[in-house]
Design a protein around this motif. Structure first.
Motif, PDB file in Angstrom:
ATOM      1  N   GLU A   1      -2.686  22.879 -19.629  1.00  0.00           N
ATOM      2  CA  GLU A   1      -3.646  23.180 -20.710  1.00  0.00           C
ATOM      3  C   GLU A   1      -4.926  22.348 -20.577  1.00  0.00           C
ATOM      4  O   GLU A   1      -6.036  22.859 -20.788  1.00  0.00           O
ATOM      5  CB  GLU A   1      -2.984  22.941 -22.079  1.00  0.00           C
ATOM      6  N   TYR A   2      -4.772  21.069 -20.240  1.00  0.00           N
ATOM      7  CA  TYR A   2      -5.971  20.243 -20.012  1.00  0.00           C
ATOM      8  C   TYR A   2      -6.819  20.864 -18.897  1.00  0.00           C
ATOM      9  O   TYR A   2      -8.045  20.941 -18.986  1.00  0.00           O
ATOM     10  CB  TYR A   2      -5.575  18.814 -19.616  1.00  0.00           C
ATOM     11  N   LYS A   3      -6.140  21.321 -17.847  1.00  0.00           N
ATOM     12  CA  LYS A   3      -6.848  21.915 -16.708  1.00  0.00           C
ATOM     13  C   LYS A   3      -7.581  23.182 -17.142  1.00  0.00           C
ATOM     14  O   LYS A   3      -8.732  23.419 -16.772  1.00  0.00           O
ATOM     15  CB  LYS A   3      -5.830  22.247 -15.607  1.00  0.00           C
TER      16      LYS A   3
ATOM     17  N   VAL B   1     -11.219  17.304 -25.622  1.00  0.00           N
ATOM     18  CA  VAL B   1     -10.388  18.169 -26.469  1.00  0.00           C
ATOM     19  C   VAL B   1      -9.826  17.354 -27.622  1.00  0.00           C
ATOM     20  O   VAL B   1      -9.424  16.208 -27.451  1.00  0.00           O
ATOM     21  CB  VAL B   1      -9.273  18.859 -25.641  1.00  0.00           C
ATOM     22  N   GLY B   2      -9.838  17.985 -28.800  1.00  0.00           N
ATOM     23  CA  GLY B   2      -9.340  17.275 -29.976  1.00  0.00           C
ATOM     24  C   GLY B   2      -8.908  18.228 -31.077  1.00  0.00           C
ATOM     25  O   GLY B   2      -9.103  19.447 -30.984  1.00  0.00           O
ATOM     26  N   MET B   3      -8.325  17.624 -32.111  1.00  0.00           N
ATOM     27  CA  MET B   3      -7.675  18.425 -33.165  1.00  0.00           C
ATOM     28  C   MET B   3      -8.472  18.468 -34.471  1.00  0.00           C
ATOM     29  O   MET B   3      -7.911  18.747 -35.527  1.00  0.00           O
ATOM     30  CB  MET B   3      -6.282  17.839 -33.439  1.00  0.00           C
ATOM     31  N   SER B   4      -9.768  18.196 -34.382  1.00  0.00           N
ATOM     32  CA  SER B   4     -10.559  18.196 -35.630  1.00  0.00           C
ATOM     33  C   SER B   4     -11.949  18.763 -35.366  1.00  0.00           C
ATOM     34  O   SER B   4     -12.160  19.480 -34.397  1.00  0.00           O
ATOM     35  CB  SER B   4     -10.679  16.763 -36.152  1.00  0.00           C
TER      36      SER B   4
ATOM     37  N   GLY C   1     -11.907  22.444 -29.585  1.00  0.00           N
ATOM     38  CA  GLY C   1     -11.007  22.252 -30.724  1.00  0.00           C
ATOM     39  C   GLY C   1      -9.680  22.961 -30.492  1.00  0.00           C
ATOM     40  O   GLY C   1      -9.650  24.109 -30.047  1.00  0.00           O
ATOM     41  N   VAL C   2      -8.599  22.260 -30.757  1.00  0.00           N
ATOM     42  CA  VAL C   2      -7.255  22.860 -30.670  1.00  0.00           C
ATOM     43  C   VAL C   2      -6.521  22.545 -31.971  1.00  0.00           C
ATOM     44  O   VAL C   2      -6.967  21.698 -32.745  1.00  0.00           O
ATOM     45  CB  VAL C   2      -6.460  22.306 -29.460  1.00  0.00           C
ATOM     46  N   THR C   3      -5.396  23.217 -32.177  1.00  0.00           N
ATOM     47  CA  THR C   3      -4.690  22.960 -33.446  1.00  0.00           C
ATOM     48  C   THR C   3      -3.876  21.678 -33.398  1.00  0.00           C
ATOM     49  O   THR C   3      -3.663  21.037 -34.417  1.00  0.00           O
ATOM     50  CB  THR C   3      -3.720  24.115 -33.791  1.00  0.00           C
TER      51      THR C   3
ATOM     52  N   ASN D   1     -14.751  11.590 -33.941  1.00  0.00           N
ATOM     53  CA  ASN D   1     -13.351  11.925 -33.685  1.00  0.00           C
ATOM     54  C   ASN D   1     -12.842  11.206 -32.447  1.00  0.00           C
ATOM     55  O   ASN D   1     -13.623  10.683 -31.651  1.00  0.00           O
ATOM     56  CB  ASN D   1     -13.166  13.453 -33.535  1.00  0.00           C
ATOM     57  N   ALA D   2     -11.531  11.190 -32.326  1.00  0.00           N
ATOM     58  CA  ALA D   2     -10.877  10.716 -31.111  1.00  0.00           C
ATOM     59  C   ALA D   2     -10.545  11.969 -30.305  1.00  0.00           C
ATOM     60  O   ALA D   2     -10.093  12.965 -30.875  1.00  0.00           O
ATOM     61  CB  ALA D   2      -9.608   9.970 -31.464  1.00  0.00           C
ATOM     62  N   ALA D   3     -10.785  11.927 -29.005  1.00  0.00           N
ATOM     63  CA  ALA D   3     -10.544  13.123 -28.197  1.00  0.00           C
ATOM     64  C   ALA D   3     -10.024  12.761 -26.814  1.00  0.00           C
ATOM     65  O   ALA D   3     -10.249  11.656 -26.320  1.00  0.00           O
ATOM     66  CB  ALA D   3     -11.849  13.918 -28.066  1.00  0.00           C
ATOM     67  N   GLY D   4      -9.356  13.720 -26.211  1.00  0.00           N
ATOM     68  CA  GLY D   4      -8.886  13.558 -24.842  1.00  0.00           C
ATOM     69  C   GLY D   4      -9.990  13.997 -23.895  1.00  0.00           C
ATOM     70  O   GLY D   4     -10.647  15.019 -24.125  1.00  0.00           O
ATOM     71  N   GLY D   5     -10.202  13.249 -22.824  1.00  0.00           N
ATOM     72  CA  GLY D   5     -11.237  13.622 -21.869  1.00  0.00           C
ATOM     73  C   GLY D   5     -10.696  14.578 -20.817  1.00  0.00           C
ATOM     74  O   GLY D   5      -9.594  14.380 -20.294  1.00  0.00           O
TER      75      GLY D   5
ATOM     76  N   ILE E   1     -13.482   8.900 -26.340  1.00  0.00           N
ATOM     77  CA  ILE E   1     -12.480   9.380 -25.379  1.00  0.00           C
ATOM     78  C   ILE E   1     -11.318   8.373 -25.365  1.00  0.00           C
ATOM     79  O   ILE E   1     -11.479   7.234 -24.922  1.00  0.00           O
ATOM     80  CB  ILE E   1     -13.095   9.545 -23.966  1.00  0.00           C
ATOM     81  N   THR E   2     -10.184   8.812 -25.878  1.00  0.00           N
ATOM     82  CA  THR E   2      -9.063   7.883 -26.062  1.00  0.00           C
ATOM     83  C   THR E   2      -7.968   8.037 -25.006  1.00  0.00           C
ATOM     84  O   THR E   2      -7.046   7.235 -24.945  1.00  0.00           O
ATOM     85  CB  THR E   2      -8.437   8.075 -27.451  1.00  0.00           C
ATOM     86  N   ASP E   3      -8.039   9.112 -24.225  1.00  0.00           N
ATOM     87  CA  ASP E   3      -7.036   9.348 -23.180  1.00  0.00           C
ATOM     88  C   ASP E   3      -7.620  10.376 -22.215  1.00  0.00           C
ATOM     89  O   ASP E   3      -8.613  11.044 -22.540  1.00  0.00           O
ATOM     90  CB  ASP E   3      -5.723   9.880 -23.780  1.00  0.00           C
ATOM     91  N   LEU E   4      -7.016  10.460 -21.046  1.00  0.00           N
ATOM     92  CA  LEU E   4      -7.530  11.393 -20.037  1.00  0.00           C
ATOM     93  C   LEU E   4      -6.492  12.469 -19.754  1.00  0.00           C
ATOM     94  O   LEU E   4      -5.349  12.166 -19.399  1.00  0.00           O
ATOM     95  CB  LEU E   4      -7.885  10.636 -18.751  1.00  0.00           C
TER      96      LEU E   4
ATOM     97  N   GLU F   1      -1.582   4.795 -28.531  1.00  0.00           N
ATOM     98  CA  GLU F   1      -2.566   4.534 -27.475  1.00  0.00           C
ATOM     99  C   GLU F   1      -3.936   5.107 -27.878  1.00  0.00           C
ATOM    100  O   GLU F   1      -4.977   4.489 -27.666  1.00  0.00           O
ATOM    101  CB  GLU F   1      -2.030   5.262 -26.244  1.00  0.00           C
ATOM    102  N   VAL F   2      -3.915   6.270 -28.490  1.00  0.00           N
ATOM    103  CA  VAL F   2      -5.150   6.910 -28.959  1.00  0.00           C
ATOM    104  C   VAL F   2      -5.826   6.023 -29.998  1.00  0.00           C
ATOM    105  O   VAL F   2      -7.038   5.751 -29.928  1.00  0.00           O
ATOM    106  CB  VAL F   2      -4.843   8.318 -29.529  1.00  0.00           C
ATOM    107  N   LEU F   3      -5.034   5.515 -30.957  1.00  0.00           N
ATOM    108  CA  LEU F   3      -5.598   4.671 -32.020  1.00  0.00           C
ATOM    109  C   LEU F   3      -6.157   3.367 -31.437  1.00  0.00           C
ATOM    110  O   LEU F   3      -7.220   2.903 -31.858  1.00  0.00           O
ATOM    111  CB  LEU F   3      -4.539   4.357 -33.089  1.00  0.00           C
TER     112      LEU F   3
HETATM  113  N1  HPA Z   1      -5.753  16.153 -27.052  1.00  0.00           N
HETATM  114  C1  HPA Z   1      -5.972  16.597 -28.287  1.00  0.00           C
HETATM  115  N2  HPA Z   1      -6.363  15.812 -29.268  1.00  0.00           N
HETATM  116  C2  HPA Z   1      -6.589  14.530 -28.999  1.00  0.00           C
HETATM  117  C3  HPA Z   1      -6.379  14.007 -27.727  1.00  0.00           C
HETATM  118  C4  HPA Z   1      -5.936  14.864 -26.697  1.00  0.00           C
HETATM  119  O1  HPA Z   1      -5.717  14.459 -25.541  1.00  0.00           O
HETATM  120  N3  HPA Z   1      -6.685  12.685 -27.791  1.00  0.00           N
HETATM  121  C5  HPA Z   1      -7.063  12.427 -29.058  1.00  0.00           C
HETATM  122  N4  HPA Z   1      -7.007  13.531 -29.803  1.00  0.00           N
END
Ligand code: HPA
Length: 273
Positions: A198-200, A210-213, A187-189, A113-117, A234-237, A250-252
């Motif tokens: 929320e990140y904090k 954090v990610g949506m899957s 996991g978040v919706t 998955n792609a996720a935020g760090g 990790i696609t974003d912080l 940017e995530v993609l």
């Molecule tokens: N938050 C939630 N889902 C994500 C993020 C994020 O920052 N980046 C990629 N998927």
């Protein structure tokens, strides 16, 4: 009656009518991470739209087909593109393909998955092995009547990600010079990215990304006895000084750049299975 087991039987019969295999490995590819599919010697590719009871993916970056092919000399089922809760599907629908894989004989599931760090040591483009997850912010796919033939009512979740596979992955990373981070996926919706607060919060709660899957697929997989291995790119912080905003593009893009590391890791891991 139109029960879950009837639906699964119909879906499975449809797929088995197209191809016979003894594949025991399943792979689900995340946003912008579909290129692994190109490494697979594809025997058959079935568009989701043709498969009975499969939802249809609507998100950019998801090609939407179930592949059977060969990776590192092993037969694998690959979902190129997945379903998300934020698209409007129920948690059960999101995880339905994992149950189909179970019915097809899959024992080990690899997820990406792609996720935020939110771990402050992470940078964009890092690969994070998921060693645990927090899924309390999403809907549990096992809500409702339990199907005992699939798994128990109250599944143990003390090892949602297989320790043995994590150990193998670390060895692979070491011998291939991959800087593999490790941590807890939250996991978040979605579909909103998180606010700074929320990140904090997620960071304070013990999340590293954090990610949506992923969490719903994981829960259903654990419920039916599969071993799971998962990694985030990790696609974003989320926790950052700058005022920049986070966009899907940017995530993609970040996912695409980090993808070769993920592909290598999965290819090598499959050899162990
Ligand atoms: N938050 C939630 N889902 C994500 C993020 C994020 O920052 N980046 C990629 N998927």
């Amino acid at each position: 009656m139109f029960t879950l087991m009837n639906q699964l039987a119909e879906t499975t019969a449809f797929i088995k009518g197209k191809v016979q295999t003894d594949a025991t490995i399943g792979i689900i590819l995340g946003s912008g991470l579909g290129n692994l599919a190109q490494e697979i010697k594809t025997e058959i590719s079935i568009p989701y739209s043709e498969i009975p009871h499969f939802p249809v993916s609507t998100v950019e970056g998801h090609s939407g087909s179930l592949l059977l092919g060969e990776l590192s000399g092993k037969k694998v089922w690959v979902m190129s593109g997945r379903f998300h809760f934020y698209e409007g599907y129920s948690a059960q629908q999101v995880a339905y393909p994992v149950r189909v894989m179970h019915m097809l004989g899959v024992k080990v599931l690899l997820l990406s998955n792609a996720a935020g760090g939110v771990n402050t040591n992470f940078k964009v483009g890092d690969l994070m092995l998921i060693n645990d997850h927090i899924s309390l912010f999403t809907v549990n796919p096992l809500l409702g009547k339990n199907e005992e033939s699939l798994g128990t009512r109250f599944p143990d979740m003390s090892e949602p990600y297989c320790k043995k596979l994590i150990k193998y992955a670390k060895q692979i990373a070491l011998s291939n010079n991959i800087d593999l981070k490790e941590g807890v996926y939250t996991g978040v919706t979605g579909p909103t990215f998180e606010t700074r607060a929320e990140y904090k919060l997620i960071h304070v709660l013990g999340g590293d990304a954090v990610g949506m899957s992923t969490v719903q697929e994981n829960i259903v997989a654990v419920h039916c006895g599969m071993k799971v291995f998962a990694t985030s790119v990790i696609t974003d912080l989320g926790i950052r000084e700058e005022e920049n905003i986070i966009t899907h593009e940017e995530v993609l893009q970040a996912a695409k750049e980090a993808e070769p590391k993920l592909t290598l890791l999965f290819k090598e891991l499959v050899k162990y299975l």
